[in-house]
Design an enzyme around this catalytic site. Structure first.
Site, PDB file in Angstrom:
ATOM      1  N   MET A 197       0.826  -1.198   0.000  1.00  0.00           N
ATOM      2  CA  MET A 197       0.000   0.000   0.000  1.00  0.00           C
ATOM      3  C   MET A 197       0.864   1.252   0.000  1.00  0.00           C
ATOM      4  SD  MET A 197      -2.783   1.100   2.919  1.00  0.00           S
ATOM      5  CE  MET A 197      -1.578   1.560   4.155  1.00  0.00           C
TER       6      MET A 197
ATOM      7  N   SER B 103       3.852  -6.668   2.171  1.00  0.00           N
ATOM      8  CA  SER B 103       2.649  -6.207   2.841  1.00  0.00           C
ATOM      9  C   SER B 103       1.411  -6.725   2.096  1.00  0.00           C
ATOM     10  CB  SER B 103       2.666  -4.693   2.993  1.00  0.00           C
ATOM     11  OG  SER B 103       1.773  -4.288   4.004  1.00  0.00           O
ATOM     12  N   GLN B 104       0.485  -5.842   1.672  1.00  0.00           N
ATOM     13  CA  GLN B 104      -0.735  -6.364   1.052  1.00  0.00           C
ATOM     14  C   GLN B 104      -0.450  -7.142  -0.232  1.00  0.00           C
ATOM     15  OE1 GLN B 104      -3.127  -2.807   0.519  1.00  0.00           O
ATOM     16  NE2 GLN B 104      -2.376  -2.449  -1.560  1.00  0.00           N
TER      17      GLN B 104
ATOM     18  N   ASP C  67       6.027  -5.017  14.794  1.00  0.00           N
ATOM     19  CA  ASP C  67       5.206  -4.340  13.790  1.00  0.00           C
ATOM     20  C   ASP C  67       4.210  -3.391  14.455  1.00  0.00           C
ATOM     21  OD1 ASP C  67       3.547  -3.696  11.532  1.00  0.00           O
ATOM     22  OD2 ASP C  67       4.240  -5.539  10.588  1.00  0.00           O
TER      23      ASP C  67
ATOM     24  N   HIS D 216       7.351  -2.701  10.661  1.00  0.00           N
ATOM     25  CA  HIS D 216       6.823  -3.235   9.411  1.00  0.00           C
ATOM     26  C   HIS D 216       7.766  -3.016   8.229  1.00  0.00           C
ATOM     27  CE1 HIS D 216       3.699  -4.893   6.966  1.00  0.00           C
ATOM     28  NE2 HIS D 216       3.606  -3.816   6.212  1.00  0.00           N
TER      29      HIS D 216
END
Length: 303
Positions: A38, A112-113, A230, A286
């Site tokens: 993202m 991530s996503q 995270d 993260h």
């Protein structure tokens, strides 16, 4: 939530440190497909562009495709917020099927996503065959919170939080907001299962799609990386396919404790028994990792 993207600009310089070359690699190495997170894009020189370059320097001869969900970079970034995930996956499946370099198979790494999006590609599009999937901080069970947002995208995330809190499962939000499509509310489980357009489908929450189950088990390895400090992904256990227990927001359960695993609705229990699931952890926030860690822990899966 992008490559080292808990601080898109602040963490950028870390990406510019070259990985130590791995000698002995050759042109037989499978191609690698990357999917950004993202707020990022395929080619940001401070993130995905740098990651691509470093991998190419580390493994001579490897072909690396960093996915662009558009024909222009700026639109690629916007699509990470506002384009229906199912449409994105269909676009990627078509692109991969038409790439002659991938016909004999490829490895995939999602940040991530991008981690759960590439898993969806494995489940829905087995040709060309994905061999190893590496999910780097991917939200495999979705999220229930958006505590931080990277760099210059913070104002967008403020707006996204308001939309999610107002109605993550309304038709218009589900259709047009990417993060709503993997929003997983443990306090409204029935609502989630009924109205989630993406996550509830790929995680077999409503019915068991045997094709999804069969295709995922074709992977040689499914590697999940969790960032142990995270502060971006909530809950962080989702990066190892765990999540909050249904009906409350304090206690989490591991993948192995979940109904998904116990009923083997996605084939993950079978994969675990076969040694196909690897769970890696690294200190840091993260998508913050060192070049040494990446070189030691992830590069071997790519060779």
């Amino acid at each position: 939530m992008t490559t080292l993207l808990s601080l898109l600009l602040g963490a950028g310089p870390l990406l510019l440190l070259a990985l130590n070359p791995v000698h002995g690699s050759d042109n037989a190495t499978l191609p690698l497909v990357l999917w950004h997170g993202m707020g990022d894009s395929c080619c940001n020189p401070l993130s995905m562009g740098s990651i691509k370059k470093m991998i190419e320097e580390t493994i001579p001869g490897i072909d690396v495709l960093s996915l662009m969900i558009s024909k222009i970079v700026s639109q690629d970034t916007e699509n990470g917020f506002f384009m229906d995930v199912n449409e994105q996956v269909s676009m990627v499946c078509s692109q991969l099927a038409q790439d002659p370099k991938l016909k004999d198979g490829y490895n995939a790494m999602g940040f991530s996503q991008g981690g759960q999006f590439l898993r969806t590609v494995a489940q829905r599009c087995p040709s060309p065959p994905m061999k190893t999937l590496i999910s780097v901080g991917g939200q495999q069970q979705g999220v229930y919170g958006l505590p931080k947002c990277p760099g210059e995208s913070s104002h967008i995330c403020d707006w996204i939080r308001k939309e999610l809190n107002a109605g993550a499962y309304t038709d218009i939000v589900q259709k047009h907001l990417v993060q709503a499509q993997y929003w997983h509310d443990p306090l409204n489980d029935d609502l989630y299962k009924k109205h989630s357009l993406f996550l509830a489908d790929i995680n077999q929450e409503r019915v068991v799609n045997e094709t999804y189950k069969k295709n995922l088990q074709l992977l040689d390895k499914f590697v999940m990386v969790k960032f142990l400090k995270d502060s971006v992904v909530d809950p962080a256990d989702t990066e190892w396919f765990g999540f909050l227990k249904t009906g409350q927001v304090k206690e989490t359960e591991t993948l192995q404790e979940s109904v998904l695993y116990k009923e083997d609705r996605l084939g993950l229990a079978a994969m675990d028994a076969a040694g196909k699931l690897d769970f890696l952890g690294t200190e840091g926030d993260h998508l913050q990792f060192t070049r040494e860690w990446f070189n030691a822990k992830l590069v071997p899966y790519l060779r």
